[in-house]
Design an enzyme around this catalytic site. Structure first.
Site, mmCIF file in Angstrom:
data_model
loop_
_atom_site.group_PDB
_atom_site.id
_atom_site.type_symbol
_atom_site.label_atom_id
_atom_site.label_comp_id
_atom_site.label_asym_id
_atom_site.label_seq_id
_atom_site.Cartn_x
_atom_site.Cartn_y
_atom_site.Cartn_z
ATOM 1 N N ASN A 12 0.801 -1.221 0.000
ATOM 2 C CA ASN A 12 0.000 0.000 0.000
ATOM 3 C C ASN A 12 0.839 1.277 0.000
ATOM 4 O OD1 ASN A 12 -2.493 1.625 2.069
ATOM 5 N ND2 ASN A 12 -2.573 1.327 -0.118
ATOM 6 N N CYS A 14 2.870 1.818 -3.266
ATOM 7 C CA CYS A 14 3.183 2.062 -4.691
ATOM 8 C C CYS A 14 1.935 1.991 -5.559
ATOM 9 C CB CYS A 14 4.218 1.055 -5.209
ATOM 10 S SG CYS A 14 5.827 1.144 -4.414
ATOM 11 N N SER A 16 -1.274 0.566 -5.168
ATOM 12 C CA SER A 16 -2.651 0.844 -4.726
ATOM 13 C C SER A 16 -2.909 2.313 -4.387
ATOM 14 C CB SER A 16 -3.086 -0.093 -3.600
ATOM 15 O OG SER A 16 -2.238 -0.017 -2.488
#
Length: 156
Positions: A12, A14, A16
């Site tokens: 969570n 990069c 997303s």
């Protein structure tokens, strides 16, 4: 009716959070304001961290607002989101294991790439250079529009 979407990758920081920012931005460009977008990771390695500097740089270059603090997928996400979109097969499998243990899940859990004919996963750019982040951004734009076309309707 508001559509709620959770974009998921491993840490969570990069893919997303970039996907979250791009999907929200593409929706706003279409005039869609009744959408709630968030992101999370299947792993807890980066809890509370800001997105990777390269993610922020690509979003800033493309004038996409981004602000996020990394979090892990929670059991409540399966009942509070309409769509949970995994960046790749590994994260999809992790989500499918969680959803099977989650009571009352309403979320459609899918590979985000399934909204395009090539069904491509989003590659993790973390260990590469800036170019990988640019490619992820371009893929997120295409996926966001394909998702919005299917869920909300084609652009006029």
């Amino acid at each position: 009716m508001t559509i709620s979407v959770l974009v998921v990758c491993l840490g969570n920081i990069c893919r997303s959070p970039m996907g979250e920012a791009v999907l929200r931005n593409e929706a706003l460009k279409r005039g869609i304001t009744d959408i709630h977008v968030d992101s999370a990771g299947t792993a807890a390695a980066h809890l509370g961290e800001d997105p990777d500097d390269r993610t922020i740089a690509v979003c800033n270059t493309n004038k996409v607002p981004i602000s996020h603090s990394a979090r892990q997928v929670r059991a409540s996400d399966f009942t509070s989101f309409d769509y949970i979109l995994a960046a790749d097969g590994s994260n999809l499998r992790a989500l499918e294991r969680q959803v099977s243990q989650s009571e009352g899940s309403k979320a459609a859990v899918k590979l985000w790439g399934s909204y395009l004919p090539d069904n491509k996963p989003i590659p993790d750019p973390y260990y590469g250079g800036q170019d990988g982040f640019t490619k992820v951004y371009e893929q997120c734009v295409k996926l966001s529009n394909a998702f919005l076309d299917e869920v909300v309707g084609k652009e006029s």
